[in-house]
Design an enzyme around this catalytic site. Sequence first.
Site, PDB file in Angstrom:
ATOM      1  CG  ASP A 214      -1.735  -1.246   1.360  1.00 42.40           C
ATOM      2  OD1 ASP A 214      -2.222  -1.723   0.331  1.00 42.40           O
ATOM      3  OD2 ASP A 214      -1.843  -1.763   2.483  1.00 42.40           O
TER       4      ASP A 214
ATOM      5  CG  HIS B 225      -1.935  -1.511  -7.573  1.00 40.92           C
ATOM      6  ND1 HIS B 225      -0.936  -1.436  -6.646  1.00 40.92           N
ATOM      7  CD2 HIS B 225      -1.463  -2.264  -8.575  1.00 40.92           C
ATOM      8  CE1 HIS B 225       0.084  -2.130  -7.085  1.00 40.92           C
ATOM      9  NE2 HIS B 225      -0.210  -2.648  -8.241  1.00 40.92           N
TER      10      HIS B 225
HETATM   11  P1  GDP Z   1      -0.449   0.227  -3.703  1.00 40.44           P
HETATM   12  O1  GDP Z   1      -1.043  -1.112  -3.477  1.00 40.44           O
HETATM   13  O2  GDP Z   1       0.985   0.296  -3.332  1.00 40.44           O
HETATM   14  O3  GDP Z   1      -0.709   0.737  -5.078  1.00 40.44           O
HETATM   15  O4  GDP Z   1      -1.162   1.234  -2.730  1.00 40.44           O
HETATM   16  P2  GDP Z   1      -2.739   1.499  -2.488  1.00 40.44           P
HETATM   17  O5  GDP Z   1      -3.362   1.886  -3.738  1.00 40.44           O
HETATM   18  O6  GDP Z   1      -3.337   0.386  -1.728  1.00 40.44           O
HETATM   19  O7  GDP Z   1      -2.650   2.699  -1.443  1.00 40.44           O
HETATM   20  C1  GDP Z   1      -2.158   3.912  -1.716  1.00 40.44           C
HETATM   21  C2  GDP Z   1      -3.247   4.938  -1.482  1.00 40.44           C
HETATM   22  O8  GDP Z   1      -2.656   6.211  -1.445  1.00 40.44           O
HETATM   23  C3  GDP Z   1      -4.269   5.006  -2.602  1.00 40.44           C
HETATM   24  O9  GDP Z   1      -5.516   5.335  -2.043  1.00 40.44           O
HETATM   25  C4  GDP Z   1      -3.760   6.136  -3.487  1.00 40.44           C
HETATM   26  O10 GDP Z   1      -4.785   6.780  -4.217  1.00 40.44           O
HETATM   27  C5  GDP Z   1      -3.167   7.055  -2.482  1.00 40.44           C
HETATM   28  N1  GDP Z   1      -2.026   7.868  -2.903  1.00 40.44           N
HETATM   29  C6  GDP Z   1      -0.991   7.541  -3.702  1.00 40.44           C
HETATM   30  N2  GDP Z   1      -0.095   8.553  -3.740  1.00 40.44           N
HETATM   31  C7  GDP Z   1      -0.598   9.542  -2.957  1.00 40.44           C
HETATM   32  C8  GDP Z   1      -0.130  10.827  -2.562  1.00 40.44           C
HETATM   33  O11 GDP Z   1       0.936  11.285  -2.937  1.00 40.44           O
HETATM   34  N3  GDP Z   1      -0.926  11.537  -1.695  1.00 40.44           N
HETATM   35  C9  GDP Z   1      -2.103  11.071  -1.227  1.00 40.44           C
HETATM   36  N4  GDP Z   1      -2.805  11.837  -0.386  1.00 40.44           N
HETATM   37  N5  GDP Z   1      -2.563   9.851  -1.558  1.00 40.44           N
HETATM   38  C10 GDP Z   1      -1.828   9.106  -2.413  1.00 40.44           C
END
Ligand code: GDP
Length: 423
Positions: free
Chosen positions: A12, A40
């Site tokens: 995440d 994701h």
């Molecule tokens: P992944 O599995 O590594 O892709 O991560 P997830 O999607 O589960 O979690 C990352 C969360 O952080 C998601 O809800 C994204 O939309 C959000 N996100 C990613 N980059 C940023 C950022 O720079 N700022 C904020 N506020 N949210 C972000």
Amino acid sequence: MIRAIVGANWGDEGKGKITDMCADSSDIVVRFQGGANAGHTIINDKGRFALHQLPSGVFHEHITNVIANGVALNVASLKEEIKQLTDAGIKFNLLISDKAQVLMPHHVLMDVYEEERLGDKKFGSTKSGIAPFFADKYSKTGVQVWELYDEEFLLEKLKTMYEKVNIQFKYLYDKEPVDYMEVFDILKGYAEFIKPHVTDTSRFLRNAIKEGKNILLEGQLGSLKDTDHGIYPYVTSSSTLAGYSAVGAGIPPYEIKNITVITKAYSSAVGAGPFVTELFGDEADELRRRGGDKGEFGATTGRPRRVGYFDAVATRYGCEIQGATEVCMTCLDVLSYMDTLHICTGYEYDGKVYKDFLTTDKLYKSKPVYETLPGWKSDIRGIKSYDELPKEAKAYVEFIEKELGVKISMVSNGPKREEILYR
Ligand code: GDP
């Protein structure tokens, strides 16, 4: 050029957003490990999507998306995912490896029954069948995709397989047996559904490498959930490391030139296991509420994530074990409310301070040693260049960069694709 995008921590980290962003310049995006057990979140002009098995290149029509041999192929869940996209009018190209293994109905049941049996000692599994799936894969009783197309052989195999499964269901879990003929029919449906996509994806990728195509390898979860190098046994059942992508996609390891490791500006984790910088109570609730794009709740399960301060010890280890060539820090904007920032630079265990990541038993007994830095206390979303960040925000990034020993080449200051600052 081949680039792997993988996580430094517990998953995440925001890999989905970075993969989606980098996909523009890629010809192929590959999933090489894991399964439908994590997800994701991708936010783009087409909407907000939770992807579990589909590679993040599905939003770009010019990209070929590959579900490679290393993935636990959950066809039932893939169907749902594909529907989510086709309902939104999204067209995409998808290839599925003929050597991917198929997640079977009894894997999910076993996962549920086993957690029930373990009671208080459970692992906090997502109950998507991943652990039983990999147990079968490595005991060589699983079904590879090509086997779905030899019905006589498959039927014989299922008969033998369910003799054993049903003994376990009856005597260990006190549950109803599974009818192998029903499974056979389910698998026939799977075979038909995926048929247009099935091919030798390893050969496809090896040819693409020869043609100089840009390939993006997309990791699920992060270093600390790796079966061997993570917080065993609170890990996942397939390797989460860039190194494994050579095996999980069937490509030469020396071709992977760029390993971009993603870390969040704070820590978050799902499931059980040690978490040295974990926060509790109001402090945790506030960070959880403000985190990510809609709070820190699992993309697949909706479970509240555990949250904590940035752990430089765990993240340095996470970067080293991935072989990071560069680091991307996401969610810096989330910390804009904090008066003081805490960065864990050591673990105090048994009267000594350690800079190295420790084994699970010692992690449980470790206390974080923090460095503190002043917060920037202003909204940094909308800022378009790294230099324009408040000096405290830059100091935070640069302090962490020093701790990690790897260049932080990108800082993300919002969930949208364009919210990225290059350094
Ligand atoms: P992944 O599995 O590594 O892709 O991560 P997830 O999607 O589960 O979690 C990352 C969360 O952080 C998601 O809800 C994204 O939309 C959000 N996100 C990613 N980059 C940023 C950022 O720079 N700022 C904020 N506020 N949210 C972000």
